[in-house]
Design a protein around this motif. Structure first.
Motif, short mmCIF file in Angstrom:
data_model
loop_
_atom_site.label_atom_id
_atom_site.label_comp_id
_atom_site.label_asym_id
_atom_site.label_seq_id
_atom_site.Cartn_x
_atom_site.Cartn_y
_atom_site.Cartn_z
N HIS A 37 53.06 41.18 49.29
CA HIS A 37 52.43 41.82 47.94
C HIS A 37 50.96 41.48 47.85
O HIS A 37 50.49 40.47 48.05
N LEU A 38 50.30 42.61 47.49
CA LEU A 38 48.74 42.07 47.11
C LEU A 38 48.52 42.60 45.59
O LEU A 38 49.40 43.38 45.04
N ILE A 39 47.51 42.05 45.02
CA ILE A 39 47.13 42.38 43.68
C ILE A 39 45.49 43.12 43.84
O ILE A 39 44.65 42.53 44.52
N GLY A 40 45.40 43.92 42.96
CA GLY A 40 44.18 44.66 43.26
C GLY A 40 43.72 44.58 41.63
O GLY A 40 44.55 45.22 40.74
N VAL A 41 42.39 44.38 41.41
CA VAL A 41 41.95 44.34 39.82
C VAL A 41 40.47 45.17 39.91
O VAL A 41 39.65 44.76 40.61
N ALA A 42 40.70 46.18 39.21
CA ALA A 42 39.38 46.69 38.63
C ALA A 42 38.84 46.30 37.48
O ALA A 42 39.55 46.33 36.27
N LEU A 43 37.75 45.70 37.43
CA LEU A 43 37.12 45.06 36.03
C LEU A 43 35.75 45.98 35.85
O LEU A 43 34.76 46.23 36.46
N SER A 44 35.86 46.35 34.35
CA SER A 44 34.79 47.09 33.85
C SER A 44 34.32 46.39 32.57
O SER A 44 34.71 45.18 32.28
N GLY A 45 33.21 47.04 31.93
CA GLY A 45 32.66 46.13 30.75
C GLY A 45 33.68 46.06 29.69
O GLY A 45 33.48 45.10 28.63
N ASP A 46 34.59 47.11 29.51
CA ASP A 46 35.60 46.86 28.41
C ASP A 46 37.18 46.70 28.82
O ASP A 46 37.93 46.68 27.81
N ARG A 47 37.43 46.78 30.10
CA ARG A 47 38.92 46.53 30.34
C ARG A 47 38.98 46.02 31.51
O ARG A 47 38.20 46.18 32.68
N LEU B 147 39.14 42.03 43.84
CA LEU B 147 38.73 42.29 42.53
C LEU B 147 37.46 43.12 42.74
O LEU B 147 36.44 42.74 43.39
N THR B 148 37.31 44.34 42.21
CA THR B 148 35.97 45.03 42.44
C THR B 148 35.40 45.34 40.91
O THR B 148 35.99 45.23 39.82
N LEU B 149 33.88 45.47 41.00
CA LEU B 149 33.53 45.66 39.48
C LEU B 149 32.22 46.48 39.97
O LEU B 149 31.68 46.50 41.22
N GLY B 150 31.48 46.81 39.09
CA GLY B 150 30.12 47.57 39.18
C GLY B 150 29.05 46.38 39.51
O GLY B 150 28.01 46.60 38.41
#
Length: 408
Positions: free
Chosen positions: A97-107, A165-168
Motif C-alpha cells: 500500500h502507498l500513501i499520497g498527501v496533498a498539502l495546501s495552505g489550509d488543509r 507528498l505534493t504541494l504548490g
C-alpha cells in the motif's frame, strides 16, 4: 522561515536507500511490464508484446519470476467468441500500500491506495500552523490513521511502503522543499522529517506535476501521447505531456504560465497576466466590481466567494452568469494561446473553478475561437470535476513510480 528554528533536521540530506524488495532487482523490461499492467489493469501476453515491444518468449521469461514472487497473477477467462480460455496477467494490487498527501495552505488530505492507485480510505486535517514541525506532526497523525486501515479484503495487514507528498512549491531532489510561498517555506528538508516521524520512505514533489502524472497514467494518457493540463482556482497551473512523458524541470514548478498575458473581450483588447484574471481572487474581484457598478456593493446578501458565485450562476443569477461567462471566455483564450505552442491532442481542465468550463462550455469555445484560426482542428477539451482527493492520489502516483523504479 528557516527549518532550524523549529527543530527540523539540517538541510543537508542523504539519499534514500531502497529497501530489500522485489522492485530493486527488476530489469528495465520487467519494470515496463509492471507499469503497463498497473495502468491498464490486466493484459494478455500478446498485448504486452505490443505495448512493451518484446517477443512472446521474452514475455514468458520476464514475467515468470514475477509470477513466482507473487508480484503478478495469471487470470484465465473464457472468450465468448471462440469458447477458448485466454490467460491475462495482472499485478497483485494488494502486495503493498502507498500513501499520497496533498498539502495546501489550509488543509492536508491524505489517501491510502493499493498499487493500482485505488483509493482505499481518506483522511483530512485542517492546517492552522505553517511551521514545518507542526505540519509534520499533523501529517504523522494522518499517516497513523491510514496505516491502521492498511489490510487486504481478508483483514490481513499490508505494508505501507511509500509516501508521496505534493504541494504548490518546488523540490529539485524530491527531498527538500526549495520554496513553497503559501507556507512561507524555503529550504525545508521535509522528506527526511516525515520519514523520521512515520518510518515510511517519503518523496516530495510539485502538485501540478503529480496531477499531470496521474492524467498520464489513468486519464488522458491512456489515449493520447501529447496533452496538456490546465488548472484554475486558487492559482493557475499548466502541465504538459509529450510522447507519453511529463515535461518536468525546475522551471515547470514555478508557475510561469501564470505570467502569460491573456486578452479580455474589449476593443481594443486589454491583456492581463493569467494569474490576475483566471483565479478565485480574480473572479471575486470581478463580482465586487459588478456589484459596485450596480450600486449593490453593500448588500450583505450579495457578498460571495468564488464557489458561491459559481453556484449562483448555476441557479441562473444574471449577475453571476455575466461574471462567469466572462471568466469562461478568458479561460478559452488562455487555452487557445497555450495550445498554439504545444499542439495538444487533448486539453484537460481541472482545479477548483474547472466547473465554470463545464457550465459555460460554449463561452470557452468562443474564447478559443478569438485566438485560433477557424481552419485549425477543434480542440478536444475534457473537464475534470474538482476533487482534492484526486490531488492526493496524484501524490501517490509519484511514490508508486519511484517505488517500482527501485529508488523509494
Amino acid at each position: 522561515m528557516s527549518p532550524h528554528d523549529h527543530g527540523m533536521p539540517p538541510a543537508a540530506d542523504t539519499a534514500i536507500t531502497p529497501d530489500a524488495s522485489i522492485w530493486a532487482g527488476l530489469s528495465d523490461s520487467q519494470r515496463r511490464i509492471v507499469l503497463e499492467l498497473l495502468r491498464r489493469g490486466r493484459m494478455s501476453r500478446a498485448g504486452l508484446m505490443e505495448r512493451v515491444g518484446i517477443s512472446a518468449g521474452s514475455v514468458t521469461r520476464l514475467s515468470t519470476p514475477l509470477l513466482d514472487a507473487g508480484v503478478l497473477q495469471a487470470i484465465t477467462e473464457q472468450v465468448r467468441a471462440t469458447g477458448r480460455p485466454q490467460s491475462h496477467l495482472t499485478v497483485d494490487a494488494n502486495l503493498e500500500h502507498l500513501i499520497g498527501v496533498a498539502l495546501s495552505g489550509d488543509r492536508l488530505i491524505a489517501v491510502l491506495t493499493d498499487l493500482r492507485l485505488t483509493v482505499l480510505t481518506t483522511t483530512r486535517r485542517e492546517v492552522t500552523d505553517h511551521r514545518p514541525d507542526a505540519v509534520v506532526a499533523l501529517l504523522a497523525q494522518a499517516v497513523e490513521d491510514l496505516r491502521s486501515q492498511a489490510h487486504d479484503g481478508h483483514g490481513t495487514p499490508v505494508p505501507v511502503t511509500g509516501l508521496g507528498l505534493t504541494l504548490g512549491g518546488s523540490s529539485r531532489d524530491g527531498r527538500v522543499v526549495d520554496e513553497a510561498i503559501f507556507l512561507g517555506w524555503h529550504g525545508v528538508p521535509l522528506a527526511a522529517a516525515v520519514q523520521a516521524r512515520t518510518g515510511v520512505s517519503t518523496l516530495v514533489g510539485n502538485d501540478l506535476v503529480a496531477m499531470s502524472e496521474q492524467e498520464l497514467w489513468f486519464g488522458a494518457g491512456r489515449e493520447h501521447e501529447r496533452f496538456c493540463l490546465v488548472t484554475v482556482g486558487a492559482g493557475i497551473g499548466y502541465g504538459l505531456v509529450v510522447n507519453g512523458e511529463v515535461i518536468s524541470s525546475p522551471d515547470s514548478e514555478l508557475g510561469l504560465m501564470g505570467l502569460v498575458p491573456v486578452p479580455d473581450g474589449a476593443r481594443p483588447p486589454v491583456s492581463s497576466p493569467a494569474m490576475s484574471c483566471l483565479t478565485d481572487a480574480a473572479l471575486e474581484r470581478a463580482w465586487a466590481e459588478r456589484l459596485a457598478a450596480a450600486g449593490r456593493s453593500r448588500d450583505p446578501n450579495r457578498q460571495a466567494g468564488a464557489r458561491r458565485i459559481v453556484e449562483l450562476a448555476e441557479a441562473g443569477d444574471a449577475e453571476a452568469v455575466a461574471v462567469c461567462t466572462s471568466f469562461a471566455r478568458r479561460l478559452g483564450r488562455f487555452i487557445g494561446i497555450t495550445a498554439a505552442f504545444t499542439l495538444p491532442q487533448q486539453v484537460v481542465v481541472a482545479g477548483e473553478r474547472a466547473g465554470i468550463a463545464a457550465l459555460f462550455e460554449e463561452q470557452v469555445m468562443v474564447g478559443i475561437a478569438a485566438v485560433r484560426r477557424a481552419s485549425a482542428q477543434p480542440l478536444d477539451i475534457v473537464v475534470r470535476e474538482h476533487d482534492r482527493t484526486q490531488w492526493a492520489r496524484g501524490a501517490a502516483v509519484l511514490a508508486l513510480r519511484s517505488r517500482i523504479a527501485g529508488t523509494l
